[in-house]
Every structure is written in C-alpha cells, then in structure tokens.
Design a protein around this motif. Structure first.
Motif, short mmCIF file in Angstrom:
data_model
loop_
_atom_site.label_atom_id
_atom_site.label_comp_id
_atom_site.label_asym_id
_atom_site.label_seq_id
_atom_site.Cartn_x
_atom_site.Cartn_y
_atom_site.Cartn_z
N ASN A 183 -1.10 1.57 17.01
CA ASN A 183 -2.09 2.44 17.62
C ASN A 183 -1.44 3.43 18.58
O ASN A 183 -1.80 4.62 18.64
CB ASN A 183 -3.14 1.62 18.34
N ALA A 184 -0.45 2.96 19.34
CA ALA A 184 0.27 3.83 20.27
C ALA A 184 1.04 4.92 19.51
O ALA A 184 1.06 6.09 19.93
CB ALA A 184 1.22 3.01 21.13
N LEU A 185 1.65 4.54 18.38
CA LEU A 185 2.38 5.54 17.58
C LEU A 185 1.42 6.60 17.03
O LEU A 185 1.76 7.79 17.00
CB LEU A 185 3.11 4.84 16.42
N MET A 186 0.24 6.18 16.60
CA MET A 186 -0.72 7.16 16.10
C MET A 186 -1.16 8.11 17.20
O MET A 186 -1.37 9.31 16.97
CB MET A 186 -1.93 6.45 15.47
N ASP A 187 -1.31 7.59 18.43
CA ASP A 187 -1.63 8.45 19.56
C ASP A 187 -0.52 9.47 19.81
O ASP A 187 -0.76 10.66 20.01
CB ASP A 187 -1.86 7.62 20.82
N ILE A 188 0.72 9.00 19.78
CA ILE A 188 1.86 9.87 20.06
C ILE A 188 2.01 10.97 19.02
O ILE A 188 2.23 12.14 19.35
CB ILE A 188 3.16 9.02 20.13
N TYR A 189 1.87 10.59 17.76
CA TYR A 189 2.11 11.55 16.67
C TYR A 189 0.84 12.25 16.18
O TYR A 189 0.91 13.09 15.29
CB TYR A 189 2.78 10.85 15.49
N GLY A 190 -0.29 11.94 16.78
CA GLY A 190 -1.52 12.60 16.39
C GLY A 190 -1.94 12.27 14.98
O GLY A 190 -2.29 13.16 14.19
N GLU A 191 -1.91 10.98 14.64
CA GLU A 191 -2.33 10.53 13.32
C GLU A 191 -3.47 9.52 13.45
O GLU A 191 -3.65 8.90 14.49
CB GLU A 191 -1.15 9.88 12.57
N SER A 192 -4.22 9.35 12.36
CA SER A 192 -5.31 8.38 12.33
C SER A 192 -5.34 7.69 10.98
O SER A 192 -5.04 8.31 9.96
CB SER A 192 -6.66 9.06 12.58
N HIS A 193 -5.70 6.42 11.00
CA HIS A 193 -5.87 5.67 9.77
C HIS A 193 -7.28 5.88 9.21
O HIS A 193 -7.45 6.11 8.02
CB HIS A 193 -5.61 4.18 10.00
N GLY A 194 -8.26 5.80 10.07
CA GLY A 194 -9.62 6.09 9.68
C GLY A 194 -10.45 4.91 9.22
O GLY A 194 -11.68 4.96 9.23
N ASP A 195 -9.79 3.84 8.82
CA ASP A 195 -10.53 2.67 8.31
C ASP A 195 -9.73 1.41 8.61
O ASP A 195 -9.55 0.55 7.75
CB ASP A 195 -10.77 2.82 6.82
N LEU A 196 -9.30 1.29 9.84
CA LEU A 196 -8.38 0.21 10.21
C LEU A 196 -9.16 -1.04 10.59
O LEU A 196 -9.48 -1.29 11.75
CB LEU A 196 -7.50 0.66 11.37
N HIS A 197 -9.49 -1.83 9.57
CA HIS A 197 -10.18 -3.09 9.78
C HIS A 197 -9.41 -4.20 9.04
O HIS A 197 -8.47 -3.92 8.28
CB HIS A 197 -11.63 -3.01 9.31
N PRO A 198 -9.77 -5.47 9.25
CA PRO A 198 -8.96 -6.58 8.71
C PRO A 198 -8.79 -6.61 7.20
O PRO A 198 -7.86 -7.22 6.71
CB PRO A 198 -9.71 -7.82 9.21
N LYS A 199 -9.68 -5.96 6.43
CA LYS A 199 -9.50 -5.93 4.99
C LYS A 199 -8.39 -4.97 4.57
O LYS A 199 -7.91 -5.05 3.44
CB LYS A 199 -10.81 -5.54 4.29
N ASN A 200 -8.02 -4.08 5.46
CA ASN A 200 -6.94 -3.13 5.17
C ASN A 200 -5.65 -3.49 5.88
O ASN A 200 -4.76 -2.66 6.04
CB ASN A 200 -7.38 -1.71 5.56
N ILE A 201 -5.57 -4.74 6.30
CA ILE A 201 -4.36 -5.25 6.94
C ILE A 201 -3.96 -6.55 6.25
O ILE A 201 -4.72 -7.52 6.27
CB ILE A 201 -4.56 -5.49 8.44
N MET A 202 -2.81 -6.55 5.63
CA MET A 202 -2.29 -7.76 5.00
C MET A 202 -1.38 -8.46 5.99
O MET A 202 -0.66 -7.82 6.77
CB MET A 202 -1.51 -7.40 3.74
N ILE A 203 -1.42 -9.79 5.96
CA ILE A 203 -0.61 -10.55 6.91
C ILE A 203 0.23 -11.59 6.20
O ILE A 203 -0.25 -12.30 5.30
CB ILE A 203 -1.51 -11.22 7.98
N ASP A 204 1.50 -11.64 6.57
CA ASP A 204 2.42 -12.66 6.08
C ASP A 204 2.21 -13.91 6.92
O ASP A 204 2.47 -13.90 8.13
CB ASP A 204 3.86 -12.15 6.21
#
Length: 199
Positions: A135-156
């Motif tokens: 989230n901090a990197l997106m703030d720095i670089y001015g980017e957005s994911h737009g749909d950042l919820h647990p179904k769009n995050i895979m976890i090892d």
C-alpha cells in the motif's frame, strides 16, 4: 492458436518507466502454454467490467495494470508474461505467473463458517506487513489496484507470503487519483479487520 506481442503501454503511460528494464516476452508460445508455473486469465473470466463500469475497458487494460504494479512490487505482485490475441488481433487473455497457495479469503471466511481452516496456520502479522508495504509503494508511485480484497490475494501457507492478482484495468491517470487510492485503503482496512477477528 496463441498470438503474443510485447506491450509498450507501460512505457507510454508511466513517468517511472525510464529507469525500468522492459519485460522479457516469451516468443515460443508453446513454452508459455505448457508450463506448470503459468496461469492463463481469459477475457471470458472477467467480472470487473460489471462491478467497475467505465474504469475498466478490456483484458488488455488489466494486463497493463498488473504490469505496472509488478514493476513497483515484484516480490508481491504476480508477474505478467504476455498478452494473447486472436487472429483478428483482438485481446482475448493474458499469461501470468501462477500464484501458489490458496486465497486469503479462505481464512477470513472462517468467521461465517464457510471455511473450516485454522487461522493460526498463517502469520497474520506477516500478511499485514506485506499489505502495508504494498500500500505504501502504491502511494509513493501513484498506483492503485482497485479491487484489493482477500479473493485477489493468494497466500503461501508455509511462509505466509502473499501474491496479489487481478487488478482493475485502470489507466495510469485514473490509478494515480486520490479517489482510486482511497478505494484501496478502505478495502484493505475492512478485510484486515476481518483477518484479525479470525486469528
């Protein structure tokens, strides 16, 4: 038949592209198709157009968004490999790095009983730290994911490391707006609370 071509959209859209090396595009498409380490996202699989309206234009836009996000956080965002076009030159899908593990949603879903998993199997602090970093990197670089919820995050499950997938197909200008960034922040805060409650 798979037709691929390099994309220059990132270089045209982002002011940060000058110091970044271009993506290596697979030229032998059979290697891409046959690899166990590759996932194919088809245009037919999209749900974002229904939910995001005019901010989402095509599967190609999603690929470009994933490309930009991977450039700022390669250790967190799945690597896009190449676009796929039909014989008419229309975008029909894209190949990306296959994310190992399972959806983080499977852990937050333990709250409503739809999943029967042990949340202690993952380190929620490690997950939170990775999300905060991204989230901090997106703030720095001015980017957005737009749909950042647990179904769009895979976890090892062995390492609690995450892989982010399936961004909204924002163009560079839209992704950098405060409105788009705020949507990410609100979604993150909401499901992090759910993850904390499940742990």
């Amino acid at each position: 038949m798979v037709n691929t071509k390099p994309s220059h959209a990132y270089n045209e859209a982002s002011p940060f592209s000058a110091d970044l090396k271009p993506f290596s595009i697979h030229q032998n498409t059979s290697d891409v198709q046959d690899s166990d380490e590759v996932f194919y996202k088809s245009d037919d699989d999209r749900t974002s157009p229904d939910r995001h309206g005019d901010t989402y234009d095509s599967i190609e836009d999603e690929f470009y968004s994933l490309q930009r996000l991977h450039r700022i956080a390669p250790e967190i965002v799945a690597q896009p490999i190449c676009m796929n076009y039909n014989e008419e030159g229309e975008p029909v899908g894209y190949f990306m790095e296959k994310a190992e593990g399972r959806e983080l949603n499977d852990y937050t879903a333990t709250l409503d009983g739809s999943q029967n998993l042990n949340p202690d199997q993952i380190d929620t602090d490690v997950v939170k730290n990775q999300i905060s970093y991204f989230n901090a990197l997106m703030d720095i670089y001015g980017e957005s994911h737009g749909d950042l919820h647990p179904k769009n995050i895979m976890i090892d499950e062995e390492t609690s490391s995450i892989t982010v997938i399936d961004p909204v197909g924002y163009d560079r200008e839209t992704a950098s707006t405060e409105e788009a960034r705020q949507k990410d922040r609100e979604k993150i805060d909401s499901w992090l609370d759910d993850l904390e409650a499940a742990s």
